[in-house]
Design a protein around this motif. Structure first.
Motif, mmCIF file in Angstrom:
data_model
loop_
_atom_site.group_PDB
_atom_site.id
_atom_site.type_symbol
_atom_site.label_atom_id
_atom_site.label_comp_id
_atom_site.label_asym_id
_atom_site.label_seq_id
_atom_site.Cartn_x
_atom_site.Cartn_y
_atom_site.Cartn_z
ATOM 1 N N TYR A 1 42.560 48.113 -8.141
ATOM 2 C CA TYR A 1 43.763 47.471 -7.718
ATOM 3 C C TYR A 1 43.657 46.509 -6.534
ATOM 4 N N VAL A 2 42.498 46.632 -5.789
ATOM 5 C CA VAL A 2 42.154 45.692 -4.822
ATOM 6 C C VAL A 2 41.685 44.241 -5.281
ATOM 7 N N THR A 3 41.136 44.275 -5.988
ATOM 8 C CA THR A 3 40.601 43.166 -6.617
ATOM 9 C C THR A 3 41.777 42.420 -7.200
ATOM 10 N N PHE A 4 42.596 42.942 -8.028
ATOM 11 C CA PHE A 4 43.744 42.451 -8.476
ATOM 12 C C PHE A 4 44.579 41.853 -7.468
ATOM 13 N N THR B 1 42.737 58.635 -0.235
ATOM 14 C CA THR B 1 42.334 57.483 -0.666
ATOM 15 C C THR B 1 43.405 56.519 -1.193
ATOM 16 N N TRP B 2 44.422 56.923 -1.907
ATOM 17 C CA TRP B 2 45.416 55.947 -2.361
ATOM 18 C C TRP B 2 46.209 55.235 -1.220
ATOM 19 N N ILE B 3 46.441 55.853 -0.122
ATOM 20 C CA ILE B 3 47.074 55.253 0.907
ATOM 21 C C ILE B 3 45.926 54.219 1.608
ATOM 22 N N PHE B 4 44.826 54.717 1.523
ATOM 23 C CA PHE B 4 43.617 53.545 2.305
ATOM 24 C C PHE B 4 43.477 52.467 1.177
ATOM 25 N N THR B 5 43.704 52.520 -0.185
ATOM 26 C CA THR B 5 43.338 51.647 -1.170
ATOM 27 C C THR B 5 44.497 50.611 -1.028
ATOM 28 N N HIS B 6 45.761 51.208 -1.010
ATOM 29 C CA HIS B 6 47.213 50.377 -0.899
ATOM 30 C C HIS B 6 46.900 49.650 0.286
ATOM 31 N N MET C 1 46.680 45.440 0.460
ATOM 32 C CA MET C 1 47.826 44.414 1.202
ATOM 33 C C MET C 1 46.847 43.439 1.943
ATOM 34 N N LEU C 2 46.043 43.789 2.763
ATOM 35 C CA LEU C 2 45.357 43.114 3.667
ATOM 36 C C LEU C 2 44.569 41.970 3.155
ATOM 37 N N VAL C 3 43.822 42.665 1.858
ATOM 38 C CA VAL C 3 42.983 41.591 1.114
ATOM 39 C C VAL C 3 43.944 40.306 0.483
ATOM 40 N N ASN C 4 45.187 41.010 -0.003
ATOM 41 C CA ASN C 4 46.172 39.996 -0.475
ATOM 42 C C ASN C 4 46.785 38.924 0.439
ATOM 43 N N SER C 5 46.738 39.386 1.817
ATOM 44 C CA SER C 5 47.191 38.445 2.827
ATOM 45 C C SER C 5 46.197 37.674 3.392
ATOM 46 N N GLY C 6 44.743 37.865 2.818
ATOM 47 C CA GLY C 6 43.777 36.925 3.431
ATOM 48 C C GLY C 6 43.469 37.346 4.799
ATOM 49 N N GLU D 1 31.329 43.165 -3.135
ATOM 50 C CA GLU D 1 30.459 44.382 -2.498
ATOM 51 C C GLU D 1 31.044 44.817 -1.278
ATOM 52 N N THR D 2 31.909 44.100 -0.352
ATOM 53 C CA THR D 2 32.402 44.586 0.818
ATOM 54 C C THR D 2 33.709 45.271 0.439
ATOM 55 N N ILE D 3 34.639 44.953 -0.439
ATOM 56 C CA ILE D 3 35.671 46.060 -0.936
ATOM 57 C C ILE D 3 35.133 47.274 -1.438
ATOM 58 N N LEU D 4 34.104 47.264 -2.272
ATOM 59 C CA LEU D 4 33.502 48.398 -2.753
ATOM 60 C C LEU D 4 33.004 49.351 -1.670
#
Lengths: 209, 209
Positions: free
Chosen positions: B86-89, B149-154, B158-163, B171-174
């Motif tokens: 989800y996050v890498t997408f 976990t789902w809340i945190f992932t979401h 979002m934050l990764v998506n917005s840069g 590695e960092t995401i994982l």
DNA sequence: TTGACAAAATAACAAGCGTTATTTATAATA
DNA sequence: TATTATAAATAACGCTTGTTATTTTGTCAA
């Protein structure tokens, strides 16, 4: 100025804000504001040179409403107050929240993260009970704690905003935030770290990019 | 049908998808698709009765790309794979992610939460190491763990998506996902719950609504 | 080759947008 | 009171959108 303007800038801003609240930013246009004011579009352009400029003023206004939510002392925890204010703003002002944080991705930024850090270091002394508890952590651990908390808070706000959460009561929100904060805190002070072992990232066929 | 259509539906969908990738959904219009195909707008309307209909087809396509990300086995943890995908997408397909989850709030829904639950109960047996660890928890505790976990992932997505995240490496995401998951797990099995005491919600003057 | 038919291109309509030129009305001043 | 300045209203321009008539084009069947 011989004839004072009938329509003041605050009036125009208020009408625009009302429109954002009702229909989101996409519902805002020069003509829509004019209709709400009962006027033509001209008074708007006499106070602002373009709609883009008005949008920035509107963002500023929305941000200040947001900060009002975050300033309130819901609990004794400054960090928790920031988080709770953020999430309840997302719940109560759906379109304003979307306008600020979802429509233009640039907005989210690190603003809130740094805000959390500042709040923490400003309001927490070694004399407060929470302060002493949290001061046991390393500096880097604190940074991590705040980061984790902020990520969780942001996710919760999004979900609450989109109505994906069954129960949006203050109590539920506060519980989620407290639980997460506690979990991150306990994890941060090192209890049971590495309890779950996960292998290194696997390079699947067609896997990681 | 005497003359077979030169422009197939997959071609049209592909052109539209490319547009979303490049400029987001707002960059998609009948004329823009036609331009990319090197045709007029007519072939589009011969396959789809309105742009709204095409939008739904496009969402379906984007969803399937998303699911591809989530299907990959990055680690041995099924739940972690869902979250990581989800996050890498969100990181790699910024506009597609925005199109699916940020532009229309209705989309987020509980879809992913239920997906996580299903995945968990489908893939985790008592024989797997993770399974045994997690099966120690109460049913309600598991629900809570997945929810957190789902809340945190979401939020992370979002934050990764917005840069807003300085480092977006795998590695960092994982690491973030693993740390959060671990923290929630440990909290869930009850270690040190109530370590931080927070008073009941205060009713401030002008406070809670 | 010619007629017919369908697909694609062209062009147009209505609606909405930001913005601005022009007109109207109103209030202060000479 | 007549003049003038200006805020507001009206109307319009140019643009983009979705959608749809209308026209052109090309291919198959007679």
């Amino acid at each position: 100025m011989i004839q004072p303007s009938v329509y003041s800038f605050p009036q125009i801003l208020a009408a625009a804000l009302e429109l954002v609240r009702e229909k989101g930013w996409e519902g805002v246009s020069a003509r829509a504001i004019a209709k709400k004011l009962g006027s033509s579009t001209m008074p708007i352009y006499s106070h602002v040179s373009s709609i883009e400029e008005l949008e920035e003023e509107l963002r500023e206004k929305a941000r200040s409403l947001m900060k009002e939510y975050q300033r309130r002392r819901y609990t004794e925890h400054p960090l928790l107050n920031l988080a709770f204010g953020y999430v309840t703003f997302a719940r109560d002002e759906k379109n304003l929240f979307r306008f600020l944080y979802l429509e233009k991705p640039a907005e989210v930024k690190t603003e809130h993260l740094t805000g959390m850090k500042e709040t923490f270091f400003a309001d927490f002394g070694e004399d407060s009970p929470q302060g002493t508890a949290l001061m046991k952590m390393q500096e880097s651990g604190l940074e991590e704690l705040i980061q984790h908390t902020w990520i969780f808070t942001h996710g919760l706000a999004m979900l609450v905003n989109s109505g994906s959460f069954g129960c949006n009561s203050n109590e539920t929100i506060l519980n989620f935030l407290m639980n997460a904060g506690e979990a991150f805190y306990l994890w941060g002070i090192g209890e049971g770290r590495d309890a779950l072992q996960v292998e290194d990232l696997q390079e699947e066929p067609g896997g990681l990019i």
